[in-house]
Design a protein around this motif. Structure first.
Motif, mmCIF file in Angstrom:
data_model
loop_
_atom_site.group_PDB
_atom_site.id
_atom_site.type_symbol
_atom_site.label_atom_id
_atom_site.label_comp_id
_atom_site.label_asym_id
_atom_site.label_seq_id
_atom_site.Cartn_x
_atom_site.Cartn_y
_atom_site.Cartn_z
ATOM 1 N N GLY A 71 0.683 -1.181 0.127
ATOM 2 C CA GLY A 71 0.050 -0.012 0.044
ATOM 3 C C GLY A 71 0.839 1.381 -0.057
ATOM 4 O O GLY A 71 2.162 1.475 0.045
ATOM 5 N N SER A 72 0.269 2.417 -0.425
ATOM 6 C CA SER A 72 0.929 3.478 -0.344
ATOM 7 C C SER A 72 1.499 4.219 0.848
ATOM 8 O O SER A 72 2.591 4.599 1.099
ATOM 9 N N ASP A 73 1.004 3.644 1.830
ATOM 10 C CA ASP A 73 1.492 4.093 3.415
ATOM 11 C C ASP A 73 2.569 3.183 3.784
ATOM 12 O O ASP A 73 3.456 3.533 4.779
ATOM 13 N N MET A 74 2.919 2.152 2.998
ATOM 14 C CA MET A 74 4.009 1.403 3.092
ATOM 15 C C MET A 74 5.458 1.829 2.691
ATOM 16 O O MET A 74 6.595 1.542 3.189
ATOM 17 N N ILE A 75 5.038 2.835 1.496
ATOM 18 C CA ILE A 75 6.311 3.217 0.633
ATOM 19 C C ILE A 75 6.756 4.591 1.402
ATOM 20 O O ILE A 75 5.906 5.354 1.247
ATOM 21 N N SER A 76 8.238 4.520 1.628
ATOM 22 C CA SER A 76 8.586 5.842 2.235
ATOM 23 C C SER A 76 9.804 6.392 1.278
ATOM 24 O O SER A 76 10.320 7.473 1.685
ATOM 25 N N GLY A 77 9.916 5.819 0.107
ATOM 26 C CA GLY A 77 10.945 6.405 -0.666
ATOM 27 C C GLY A 77 10.965 5.340 -2.123
ATOM 28 O O GLY A 77 10.728 4.449 -1.785
ATOM 29 N N PHE A 78 11.756 5.726 -2.855
ATOM 30 C CA PHE A 78 11.921 4.953 -4.050
ATOM 31 C C PHE A 78 13.286 5.620 -4.875
ATOM 32 O O PHE A 78 13.575 6.730 -4.776
ATOM 33 N N VAL A 79 13.907 4.877 -5.772
ATOM 34 C CA VAL A 79 14.944 5.163 -6.588
ATOM 35 C C VAL A 79 14.697 4.578 -7.958
ATOM 36 O O VAL A 79 14.476 3.453 -8.094
#
Length: 280
Positions: A71-79
Motif C-alpha cells: 500500500g501507499s502508506d508502506m512506501i517511504s521512498g524510491f529510486v
C-alpha cells in the motif's frame, strides 16, 4: 521480494503509471492456454474431471479481491534508475544513465534528487571509426518509435547478424535505498558525442518525463517514461533498433521501493486489519 520483467511480457507500474490490458482476443488466448495446462491426473476419465472448469473473470471482479500488497502508506521512498549502453565491435561505445531518488525523513517530508551521466568513447582519432562499426547501411529498422501503448512496451527490431540486445525492467522492495553514485549530481540532463557526431548519448529529466537516447551508425536505443494524466494513462517504452552486425545493446530500468520497517506489534495489527477486511 523481487520481480524480473524482460522483453515483451511484462506489466509494471512506475510512479503511479497505470498499465492495462484488454480485448476479447487476449482473453480467449489466456483461456485456451489455461485449459491446455490442466494436469494429466485431472484429464478425462478421472473422478474429478467434470468438476474442473475455467471461467473468464472481469476486471471489476478482480478489483474487489483482497490479498497482500504494498500500500501507499508502506512506501517511504524510491529510486528510479535508467541505463542504456551500446558497444560497437570496433571498441567504440555509448552510455547514458540517470537516477531519480525520492526519500522521506522522520518528519514525513519528501526530498528529491537527480543524477545524470552520458559518455561516448571512440578509439579512433577524430572519431573516424565508422567504417569498422559493423553498421550495414543497406538495412533498415523502423516503425517501433511510432508505437503508442498505455502501460509498458518493449520493442526490439534487428536487421543484422551476431547481435546481442535486451530490454529489461526490474521492480524490487528494499528496507534501505541504494543511491546510485555517478557524476552529474543535481543535473537534469547530460549529453556526449564523438568528434564527428556519429555516436551520441543523451538523457534528460524534464516535463514530468524521462528520455534516454543512444545513436550510433548501427542504430538507436531509447527509453521514455511518461506519467499518466487525466487524458491518458502513463507509459514506459523501451526500444532497440539495430541495423548492423556484432552489436551489444541494452536498455535497463530499475525501480527500488523503500518499505517502512514494522515492529512486531504493527505487523500483528496489520494482520488483524487484513483479516477483518477479508471477512467483508
Amino acid at each position: 521480494m523481487k520481480r524480473n520483467l524482460s522483453q515483451c511480457g511484462i506489466a509494471a507500474g512506475v510512479c503511479a503509471l497505470a498499465c492495462a490490458c484488454s480485448g476479447n482476443a487476449c482473453a480467449a488466448e489466456s483461456l485456451a492456454a489455461t485449459q491446455a495446462a490442466v494436469p494429466a491426473f485431472l484429464s478425462a476419465g478421472g473422478p474429478d474431471a467434470h468438476a474442473v472448469r475455467c471461467e473468464l473473470v472481469d476486471d471489476d471482479v478482480l478489483a474487489h479481491q483482497t490479498g497482500k500488497y504494498a500500500g501507499s502508506d508502506m512506501i517511504s521512498g524510491f529510486v528510479l534508475s535508467v541505463l542504456s549502453q551500446w558497444q560497437l565491435p570496433n571498441g567504440a561505445s555509448a552510455v547514458a544513465q540517470g537516477a531519480l531518488t525520492v526519500s522521506q525523513n522522520t518528519a514525513n517530508q519528501l526530498s528529491a534528487s537527480v543524477q545524470t551521466s552520458a559518455r561516448v568513447t571512440d578509439p579512433m582519432p577524430g572519431g573516424t571509426s565508422i567504417g569498422n562499426s559493423g553498421a550495414t547501411p543497406n538495412t533498415s529498422a523502423s516503425g517501433g518509435q511510432n508505437v503508442s501503448v498505455n502501460g509498458v512496451s518493449q520493442i526490439t527490431q534487428v536487421a543484422g547478424n551476431g547481435n546481442v540486445g535486451s530490454n529489461a525492467a526490474i521492480i524490487d522492495y528494499r528496507n534501505a535505498l541504494q543511491i546510485a553514485g555517478m557524476a552529474g549530481a543535481n543535473q537534469t540532463s547530460a549529453a556526449a558525442s564523438n568528434a564527428n557526431g556519429t555516436i551520441k548519448a543523451g538523457i534528460a529529466f524534464g516535463g514530468n518525463s524521462i528520455n534516454v537516447t543512444l545513436q550510433t551508425p548501427a542504430g538507436v536505443a531509447t527509453q521514455n517514461i511518461v506519467p499518466g494524466s487525466a487524458q491518458q494513462a502513463g507509459a514506459i517504452a523501451q526500444l532497440l533498433q539495430v541495423t548492423g552486425n556484432n552489436q551489444q545493446v541494452a536498455n535497463q530500468l530499475q525501480l527500488s521501493l523503500q518499505t517502512q520497517q514494522l515492529n512486531a506489534q504493527m505487523i500483528r495489527q496489520a494482520g488483524v486489519l487484513q483479516a477483518l477486511r477479508n471477512t467483508r
